[in-house]
Design an enzyme around this catalytic site. Structure first.
Site, PDB file in Angstrom:
ATOM      1  N   PRO A 248     -47.003 -26.529  65.197  1.00 40.32           N
ATOM      2  CA  PRO A 248     -48.392 -26.835  64.833  1.00 40.32           C
ATOM      3  C   PRO A 248     -48.814 -26.175  63.517  1.00 40.32           C
ATOM      4  O   PRO A 248     -49.853 -26.508  62.960  1.00 40.32           O
ATOM      5  CB  PRO A 248     -49.213 -26.305  66.013  1.00 40.32           C
TER       6      PRO A 248
ATOM      7  N   GLU B 244     -43.903 -19.758  72.870  1.00 40.55           N
ATOM      8  CA  GLU B 244     -44.918 -19.274  71.924  1.00 40.55           C
ATOM      9  C   GLU B 244     -44.483 -19.419  70.481  1.00 40.55           C
ATOM     10  O   GLU B 244     -45.263 -19.224  69.568  1.00 40.55           O
ATOM     11  CB  GLU B 244     -45.280 -17.822  72.225  1.00 40.55           C
TER      12      GLU B 244
ATOM     13  N   ARG C 121     -38.691 -47.135  62.411  1.00 40.37           N
ATOM     14  CA  ARG C 121     -39.234 -48.484  62.204  1.00 40.37           C
ATOM     15  C   ARG C 121     -39.397 -48.839  60.726  1.00 40.37           C
ATOM     16  O   ARG C 121     -39.591 -49.996  60.387  1.00 40.37           O
ATOM     17  CB  ARG C 121     -40.525 -48.699  62.997  1.00 40.37           C
TER      18      ARG C 121
ATOM     19  N   ASP D 215     -48.367 -52.653  57.714  1.00 40.75           N
ATOM     20  CA  ASP D 215     -49.023 -51.971  58.827  1.00 40.75           C
ATOM     21  C   ASP D 215     -50.246 -51.189  58.392  1.00 40.75           C
ATOM     22  O   ASP D 215     -50.354 -50.773  57.252  1.00 40.75           O
ATOM     23  CB  ASP D 215     -48.066 -50.961  59.474  1.00 40.75           C
TER      24      ASP D 215
HETATM   25  N1  ADE Z   1     -45.185 -28.000  68.703  1.00 40.54           N
HETATM   26  C1  ADE Z   1     -46.300 -27.698  69.391  1.00 40.54           C
HETATM   27  N2  ADE Z   1     -47.368 -28.375  68.935  1.00 40.54           N
HETATM   28  C2  ADE Z   1     -46.911 -29.156  67.902  1.00 40.54           C
HETATM   29  C3  ADE Z   1     -47.526 -30.076  67.015  1.00 40.54           C
HETATM   30  N3  ADE Z   1     -48.835 -30.347  67.073  1.00 40.54           N
HETATM   31  N4  ADE Z   1     -46.762 -30.668  66.088  1.00 40.54           N
HETATM   32  C4  ADE Z   1     -45.437 -30.379  66.002  1.00 40.54           C
HETATM   33  N5  ADE Z   1     -44.807 -29.526  66.815  1.00 40.54           N
HETATM   34  C5  ADE Z   1     -45.530 -28.905  67.757  1.00 40.54           C
END
Ligand code: ADE
Length: 248
Positions: A87, A114, A152, A167
């Site tokens: 994230p 984590e 794709r 697209d």
């Molecule tokens: N791992 C945990 N959350 C994630 C996300 N939003 N994007 C990519 N990998 C992740």
């Protein structure tokens, strides 16, 4: 293209990669996807891939040794993108999908728990990608999302000629509404222009609908989209008062 995926849950990938467009692309030889179980590179008898964080605190951190060993075994001497799913990465968009689709090989590292030991980010990964501002339980679903969006785009992956280039997002606009038979359903008729047989009018209607829908739902995209002067006139008529992208 070849895609290698490192994970402690290789079984998660089976059905998504065995259906629809990805399945067909694999059968046609357009993409070769390998998933690897990181535990195969763990060296202790319990096949440990994670450990407690230095300094304390909750959660488990993925150990560096199995991930480094796996990547080194899989990638040979080649320089290939080594993408950590996290994230904290750069945000995945259609543009990033197009960029990744230009490579011959991709290697994804699915983080879990984590997080991963920082040395993996610093000395192994060449890229970090997030699929959105929310936290998943691990990078596996993100690797599937990215693989789908990339595969794709490979020439020949879509079995029909309406190219991926048309697209939503690829054009910088959302697509307008689509209809199929019957022409009237529960009293709701399709727009007359679509049965007129007048190709130029249909094309104009589609373009205006795409502009209208983007204006209603994602006006932020209009500031970046590639638009003709006719598009801009229509948008102003529809009430768009925001900026347009610089022309190149
Ligand atoms: N791992 C945990 N959350 C994630 C996300 N939003 N994007 C990519 N990998 C992740």
């Amino acid at each position: 293209m070849r895609i290698d995926i490192l994970t402690i849950f290789p079984e998660m990938f089976q059905s998504p990669f065995d259906a629809s467009i990805i399945k067909r692309a694999r059968e046609k030889g357009l993409v070769d996807i390998h998933t690897y179980n990181l535990r195969d590179w763990a060296t202790d008898k319990h096949k440990t891939t994670d450990d407690t964080p230095y300094g304390g605190g909750g959660g488990m951190i993925m150990k560096p040794e199995p991930i480094f060993a796996a990547v080194e075994a899989i990638k040979d001497e080649e320089e290939i993108p080594i993408i950590l799913l996290t994230p904290q990465g750069r945000l995945f968009t259609q543009e990033v999908a197009e960029e990744l689709a230009r490579h011959d090989r991709l290697l994804f590292i699915c983080g879990r728990y984590e997080g991963v030991d920082e040395r993996i980010r610093q000395h192994l990964a060449t890229d970090e990608i997030s699929i959105g501002d929310y936290v998943l339980s691990g990078g596996e679903l993100a690797a599937m999302v990215i693989t789908d969006a990339v595969v794709r785009l490979l020439p020949g992956a879509l079995g029909y000629e309406r190219a991926a280039a048309e697209d939503s997002h690829a054009t910088g606009l959302l697509e307008g509404p689509h209809y199929t038979r019957p022409p009237e359903f529960r009293g709701w008729a399709i727009p007359e222009v679509l049965t007129s047989g007048h190709h130029a009018k249909v094309a104009e209607w589609r373009r205006r609908q795409a502009l209208k829908r983007t204006l209603e739902r994602r006006p932020d995209m209009l500031a970046r989209a590639r638009l003709s002067s006719q598009d801009k006139r229509w948008l102003r008529e529809m009430g768009y008062a925001g900026p347009f992208a610089e022309e190149d």
